[in-house]
Write a protein that holds these residues in place. Structure first.
Motif, short mmCIF file in Angstrom:
data_model
loop_
_atom_site.label_atom_id
_atom_site.label_comp_id
_atom_site.label_asym_id
_atom_site.label_seq_id
_atom_site.Cartn_x
_atom_site.Cartn_y
_atom_site.Cartn_z
N ALA A 36 -19.27 -19.42 50.48
CA ALA A 36 -17.87 -19.57 50.08
C ALA A 36 -17.68 -19.24 48.59
CB ALA A 36 -17.38 -20.98 50.37
N TYR A 37 -18.60 -19.73 47.76
CA TYR A 37 -18.46 -19.54 46.32
C TYR A 37 -18.59 -18.10 45.87
CZ TYR A 37 -18.80 -24.63 45.65
OH TYR A 37 -18.58 -25.98 45.68
N LYS A 38 -19.27 -17.27 46.65
CA LYS A 38 -19.46 -15.89 46.21
C LYS A 38 -18.14 -15.11 46.19
CE LYS A 38 -20.65 -13.76 50.70
NZ LYS A 38 -21.73 -13.10 51.47
N TYR A 39 -17.11 -15.67 46.82
CA TYR A 39 -15.81 -15.00 46.84
C TYR A 39 -14.84 -15.54 45.79
CZ TYR A 39 -17.36 -13.06 51.30
OH TYR A 39 -18.07 -12.39 52.28
N ILE A 40 -15.28 -16.52 45.01
CA ILE A 40 -14.40 -17.08 43.99
C ILE A 40 -13.94 -15.96 43.04
CG2 ILE A 40 -14.35 -18.54 41.92
CD1 ILE A 40 -15.95 -20.61 43.43
N GLY A 41 -12.65 -15.92 42.80
CA GLY A 41 -12.09 -14.89 41.94
C GLY A 41 -11.43 -13.76 42.69
N VAL A 42 -11.73 -13.63 44.00
CA VAL A 42 -11.06 -12.60 44.80
C VAL A 42 -9.58 -12.96 44.85
CG1 VAL A 42 -10.81 -11.58 47.10
CG2 VAL A 42 -13.09 -12.06 46.18
N PRO A 43 -8.69 -12.03 44.56
CA PRO A 43 -7.26 -12.35 44.50
C PRO A 43 -6.65 -12.69 45.85
CG PRO A 43 -7.59 -9.99 44.37
CD PRO A 43 -8.96 -10.61 44.27
N TYR A 44 -5.51 -13.36 45.80
CA TYR A 44 -4.77 -13.68 47.01
C TYR A 44 -3.95 -12.47 47.43
CZ TYR A 44 -1.55 -15.84 50.33
OH TYR A 44 -0.83 -16.14 51.44
N THR A 45 -4.02 -12.15 48.71
CA THR A 45 -3.20 -11.08 49.28
C THR A 45 -2.67 -11.55 50.62
OG1 THR A 45 -4.51 -9.33 48.23
CG2 THR A 45 -3.13 -8.69 50.09
N TYR A 46 -1.37 -11.53 50.78
CA TYR A 46 -0.79 -11.96 52.06
C TYR A 46 -1.32 -11.07 53.18
CZ TYR A 46 2.59 -13.15 55.67
OH TYR A 46 3.16 -13.54 56.84
N GLY A 47 -1.90 -11.70 54.20
CA GLY A 47 -2.46 -10.94 55.31
C GLY A 47 -3.83 -10.37 55.01
N GLY A 48 -4.38 -10.70 53.82
CA GLY A 48 -5.65 -10.12 53.41
C GLY A 48 -6.86 -10.72 54.11
N THR A 49 -7.80 -9.85 54.47
CA THR A 49 -9.02 -10.31 55.15
C THR A 49 -10.28 -9.68 54.54
OG1 THR A 49 -8.84 -8.53 56.79
CG2 THR A 49 -7.82 -10.65 57.35
N SER A 50 -10.16 -9.09 53.35
CA SER A 50 -11.30 -8.41 52.75
C SER A 50 -11.46 -8.83 51.30
CB SER A 50 -11.12 -6.89 52.83
OG SER A 50 -10.13 -6.45 51.91
N THR A 51 -12.51 -8.33 50.67
CA THR A 51 -12.75 -8.68 49.27
C THR A 51 -11.73 -8.04 48.33
OG1 THR A 51 -14.37 -6.86 49.19
CG2 THR A 51 -15.21 -9.08 49.57
N ASN A 52 -10.87 -7.21 48.87
CA ASN A 52 -9.77 -6.68 48.06
C ASN A 52 -8.68 -7.75 47.89
OD1 ASN A 52 -10.84 -4.06 47.75
ND2 ASN A 52 -10.09 -3.48 49.77
N GLY A 53 -8.72 -8.73 48.76
CA GLY A 53 -7.75 -9.81 48.71
C GLY A 53 -7.74 -10.60 50.01
N PHE A 54 -7.71 -11.94 49.90
CA PHE A 54 -7.68 -12.82 51.07
C PHE A 54 -6.40 -13.65 51.06
CE2 PHE A 54 -12.41 -12.76 50.45
CZ PHE A 54 -12.76 -12.23 51.69
N ASP A 55 -5.86 -13.91 52.26
CA ASP A 55 -4.94 -15.04 52.35
C ASP A 55 -5.80 -16.24 52.74
OD1 ASP A 55 -5.37 -14.88 55.10
OD2 ASP A 55 -3.40 -14.05 55.56
N CYS A 56 -5.21 -17.41 52.88
CA CYS A 56 -6.03 -18.61 53.05
C CYS A 56 -6.88 -18.57 54.32
CB CYS A 56 -5.18 -19.87 53.02
SG CYS A 56 -3.96 -20.00 54.36
N SER A 57 -6.29 -18.21 55.45
CA SER A 57 -7.05 -18.20 56.71
C SER A 57 -7.96 -16.98 56.81
CB SER A 57 -6.09 -18.25 57.91
OG SER A 57 -5.17 -17.17 57.87
N GLY A 58 -7.59 -15.90 56.11
CA GLY A 58 -8.47 -14.73 56.08
C GLY A 58 -9.76 -15.05 55.35
N PHE A 59 -9.64 -15.89 54.32
CA PHE A 59 -10.82 -16.32 53.56
C PHE A 59 -11.73 -17.22 54.39
CE2 PHE A 59 -12.52 -19.91 51.00
CZ PHE A 59 -13.59 -19.22 50.41
#
Length: 306
Positions: A36-59
């Protein structure tokens, strides 16, 4: 890695591969939090499911997927599964849910202990927050346990008990599997210098273990150990075989009652079945948690070489 042509070596292998199930058999607290911690700093993106951006459930879906566990894509789907857990009994890996919209469950994170959870927030992206913070405390809805992630010391004790209980005159150790595979694949075993902390260059099968490690067939645990004197399950063996022989999924509808789609080994086992490497136990089950025996292992090789 070049494609292997020795598939018949394990034809009729009814036993068969490493780790992570929905009961998180090999995923510990540390593995969960590190993932989980390795993704800290990845920005929030609505509908996002990748390291380009996650929404909460995508993360949350991505973290569990990294651990070999399949969960729903949306917050509501994740909230509808698992076992409800009280706030006072939260364990590392539990999903925590919040009502941030005023219309019911709308946000999810992963509890990581010490009253904290990691999540993808709209303002900070993937970050760590405290359940006691007034914003989250006032919007907390509940928690669900999707998988059980044991503490490292618990896992260690379980493995020690397993090692004592296993009769290696009957069952195949991981070292023996490495030995048999190295022979079947005709690998160069002259290099006995392994990076596994529990494999010495003087060990009997150090060369075989090192050769398989170099081929990317066998990997160690989070402590960089190979565990040569531990048994290997059929589920674990399925992964090893797929990697060793570079097996590609064929058209096949064979399914096993004990290997569901949310099981970490599903794709490996299904791959073996599609290549007719396994037909299971004959009762509809694969026997994913059963240990591989020496007799079975020898029989596979004998049949292949004939």
């Amino acid at each position: 890695m070049k494609k292997r042509w020795l598939l018949p070596v394990f034809a009729s292998l009814m036993l068969l591969a490493s780790p992570f199930t929905n009961d998180a058999e090999a995923a510990t607290h540390k593995e969960l939090t590190n993932t989980a911690y390795k993704y800290i700093g990845v920005p929030y993106t609505y509908g996002g499911t990748s390291t380009n951006g996650f929404d909460c459930s995508g993360f949350t879906q991505r973290v569990f997927s990294d651990l070999g566990i399949s969960i729903g894509r949306t917050t509501s789907a994740q909230y509808s599964t698992g076992t409800a857990v009280s706030k006072s009994n939260l364990e590392v890996g539990d999903l925590v849910f919040f009502n941030t919209s005023g219309r019911g469950v709308s946000h999810v994170g992963i509890f990581v202990g010490n009253g904290e959870f990691v999540h993808s927030s709209t303002s900070k992206g993937v970050t760590v927050s405290k359940l006691s913070e007034s914003y989250w405390a006032n919007r907390y809805l509940g928690a669900k346990q999707i998988a059980n992630f044991p503490a490292e010391e618990v896992t260690k004790k379980v493995e020690e008990v397993k090692s004592v209980a296993i009769d290696f005159s009957v069952y195949a150790s991981r070292a023996e599997v490495a030995n048999q595979l190295a022979k079947a694949l005709n690998l160069d075993t002259s290099n006995t210098t392994s990076t596994f902390s529990d494999v010495k260059s003087s060990d009997k099968y150090a060369g075989a273990i090192t050769s398989l490690q170099n081929e990317g067939i066998f990997q160690g645990d989070e402590n960089k150990k190979f565990n040569p004197n531990s048994p290997i399950t059929r589920a674990e063996m399925s992964k090893v075989l797929v990697l060793a022989f570079d097996l590609q999924l064929q058209d096949n509808t064979l399914q096993f009652t004990d290997v569901k789609k949310d099981n970490w080994a599903y794709e490996y086992v299904n791959n073996l079945a599609s290549n007719k490497v396994t037909i299971g136990l004959g009762n509809g089950a694969f026997g994913a948690k059963d240990n591989v025996t020496l007799t079975q292992l020898g029989l596979f090789i004998e049949r292949a070489m004939n």
